[in-house]
Enzyme design. Structure first.
Site, PDB file in Angstrom:
ATOM      1  N   GLY A 285      12.974 -16.971   2.078  1.00  0.00           N
ATOM      2  CA  GLY A 285      12.262 -17.935   2.908  1.00  0.00           C
ATOM      3  C   GLY A 285      11.168 -18.629   2.127  1.00  0.00           C
ATOM      4  O   GLY A 285      10.803 -18.205   1.028  1.00  0.00           O
TER       5      GLY A 285
ATOM      6  N   SER B 112       5.072 -13.985   1.124  1.00  0.00           N
ATOM      7  CA  SER B 112       5.049 -15.339   1.680  1.00  0.00           C
ATOM      8  C   SER B 112       3.725 -16.027   1.341  1.00  0.00           C
ATOM      9  O   SER B 112       3.525 -17.176   1.663  1.00  0.00           O
ATOM     10  CB  SER B 112       5.253 -15.282   3.187  1.00  0.00           C
ATOM     11  OG  SER B 112       4.297 -14.403   3.758  1.00  0.00           O
TER      12      SER B 112
ATOM     13  N   HIS C 129      -4.622  -3.943  -2.384  1.00  0.00           N
ATOM     14  CA  HIS C 129      -5.076  -3.556  -1.045  1.00  0.00           C
ATOM     15  C   HIS C 129      -5.173  -2.047  -0.868  1.00  0.00           C
ATOM     16  O   HIS C 129      -5.184  -1.561   0.255  1.00  0.00           O
ATOM     17  CB  HIS C 129      -4.143  -4.169   0.007  1.00  0.00           C
ATOM     18  CG  HIS C 129      -4.185  -5.672   0.015  1.00  0.00           C
ATOM     19  ND1 HIS C 129      -3.187  -6.458   0.527  1.00  0.00           N
ATOM     20  CD2 HIS C 129      -5.120  -6.531  -0.465  1.00  0.00           C
ATOM     21  CE1 HIS C 129      -3.514  -7.744   0.381  1.00  0.00           C
ATOM     22  NE2 HIS C 129      -4.672  -7.803  -0.219  1.00  0.00           N
TER      23      HIS C 129
ATOM     24  N   ASN D 213      11.598 -14.984  -3.223  1.00  0.00           N
ATOM     25  CA  ASN D 213      11.271 -14.559  -1.863  1.00  0.00           C
ATOM     26  C   ASN D 213      12.357 -15.036  -0.917  1.00  0.00           C
ATOM     27  O   ASN D 213      12.994 -16.056  -1.173  1.00  0.00           O
ATOM     28  CB  ASN D 213       9.915 -15.172  -1.442  1.00  0.00           C
ATOM     29  CG  ASN D 213       9.398 -14.592  -0.143  1.00  0.00           C
ATOM     30  OD1 ASN D 213       9.188 -13.384  -0.036  1.00  0.00           O
ATOM     31  ND2 ASN D 213       9.205 -15.429   0.857  1.00  0.00           N
TER      32      ASN D 213
ATOM     33  N   CYS E 256     -13.834   8.597   3.133  1.00  0.00           N
ATOM     34  CA  CYS E 256     -14.844   8.824   4.161  1.00  0.00           C
ATOM     35  C   CYS E 256     -15.857   7.692   4.081  1.00  0.00           C
ATOM     36  O   CYS E 256     -16.427   7.435   3.019  1.00  0.00           O
ATOM     37  CB  CYS E 256     -15.536  10.168   3.955  1.00  0.00           C
ATOM     38  SG  CYS E 256     -16.973  10.380   5.046  1.00  0.00           S
TER      39      CYS E 256
ATOM     40  N   VAL F   6       0.831  -1.209   0.000  1.00  0.00           N
ATOM     41  CA  VAL F   6       0.000   0.000   0.000  1.00  0.00           C
ATOM     42  C   VAL F   6       0.866   1.260   0.000  1.00  0.00           C
ATOM     43  O   VAL F   6       0.395   2.348   0.265  1.00  0.00           O
ATOM     44  CB  VAL F   6      -0.960   0.008   1.217  1.00  0.00           C
ATOM     45  CG1 VAL F   6      -1.979  -1.111   1.096  1.00  0.00           C
ATOM     46  CG2 VAL F   6      -0.204  -0.113   2.539  1.00  0.00           C
TER      47      VAL F   6
ATOM     48  N   CYS G  62     -14.338  13.644   8.647  1.00  0.00           N
ATOM     49  CA  CYS G  62     -14.291  14.049   7.238  1.00  0.00           C
ATOM     50  C   CYS G  62     -14.421  15.574   7.098  1.00  0.00           C
ATOM     51  O   CYS G  62     -15.308  16.183   7.689  1.00  0.00           O
ATOM     52  CB  CYS G  62     -15.417  13.347   6.483  1.00  0.00           C
ATOM     53  SG  CYS G  62     -15.579  13.847   4.761  1.00  0.00           S
TER      54      CYS G  62
HETATM   55 ZN   LIG Z   1     -17.492  12.516   4.444  1.00  0.00          ZN
END
Ligand SMILES: [Zn+2]
Length: 280
Positions: A245, A219, A117, A243, A125, A101, A176
């Site tokens: 591991g 993983s 993600h 990777n 909001c 992200v 918000c």
């Molecule tokens: Zn809002």
């Protein structure tokens, strides 16, 4: 190294879809929850249920995240991200699906990234649905908390940090700025929350059209990413995993390379670009 040979020829064949995870960003200073050894994480990530139902949990999240954001915002892409972008520009990688992200694929110049993600630099909001920038929220949180200075012990991949309860209690979250009262949430998929169906469908479509699936630094512990590996394997699409591991997808992989991504990926990109034989 036989596996490196196999990896190189797979990528050189083009039509690659990359699935990347936290391991790709550790060399940018963003720690992996599980670490190279795959041991259990020390920190429990925020769940959607706790965030939306428990005001104290939400306050704790924003207090910690307010501090952790500086590190995430200041992180720069590493050699691994740049190698992936280079492979995309060379026409060998079609699409990057990332579980991260942090926005670092885009920062490295990757033209086509599906952020499975979501991304931490946007805030949504939960009432009015408006998206605003994290920088703007950061400014508002700073104004609401002029006295808030805390020592950060550790930062987690979702921008969360460890913080004592008494410091959390002094923090004032904000609502918000558009509808005035809505609950704000980073535009990332929390644990316990599902990825929007349309986004998942785009990922499955990309994987099904791929000539190979290349997993980088994951993983594959959570089904959110592992399902793409399973789908590729079912369709007879070769899966390569780089990777540090073991991973939960190793049983589906035709190639596994256990090595640091910042080392492997630049070498891979260089060898694919020059067509040079491997030196082992
Ligand atoms: Zn809002």
């Amino acid at each position: 190294m036989e596996s490196f040979d196999a990896l190189t020829s797979l990528v050189a064949g083009g039509g690659v879809v990359v699935l990347s995870g936290a391991g790709l960003s550790t060399e940018s200073g963003i720690p992996d929850y599980r670490g190279p050894s795959g041991v259990a994480r020390r920190h429990t990530p925020m769940t959607f249920q706790a965030f939306t139902r428990d005001p104290l949990a939400r306050r704790r999240y924003w207090a910690r995240s307010h501090l952790g954001w500086r590190l995430i915002a200041g992180a720069a892409p590493n050699a691994g991200h740049r190698a992936v972008a280079g492979l995309q520009h060379a026409g060998l990688v079609d699409t990057v699906i990332t579980q991260n992200v942090d926005g670092l694929h885009g920062a490295a110049g990757s033209p086509s990234v599906i952020e499975l993600h979501g991304r931490l630099d946007e805030v949504t909001c939960l009432d009015c649905g408006n998206l605003t920038s994290r920088e703007e929220l950061h400014r508002r949180l700073r104004e609401a908390n002029p006295e808030f200075v805390a020592r950060v012990a550790a930062v987690n991949p979702d921008g969360d940090v460890d913080l004592p309860d008494e410091q959390v209690a002094a923090f004032r979250p904000v609502d918000c700025g558009i509808c005035g009262t809505g609950m704000l949430k980073p535009d990332v998929v929390f644990f316990g929350e599902t990825v929007p169906a349309q986004r998942v469908a785009r990922c499955f479509a990309a994987v099904e059209q791929a000539r190979s699936l290349l997993v980088l630094g994951s993983s594959l512990t959570v089904m959110s990413g592992r399902r793409f590996v399973i789908r590729a394997a079912k369709r007879g699409i070769p899966v390569a995993i780089v990777n540090q591991g073991p991973t939960r997808g190793d049983g589906h992989a035709t190639v596994c390379v256990d090595a640091p991504l910042g080392v492997v990926l630049p070498q891979l990109a260089a060898r694919v670009a020059t067509g040079a034989p491997l030196k082992v």
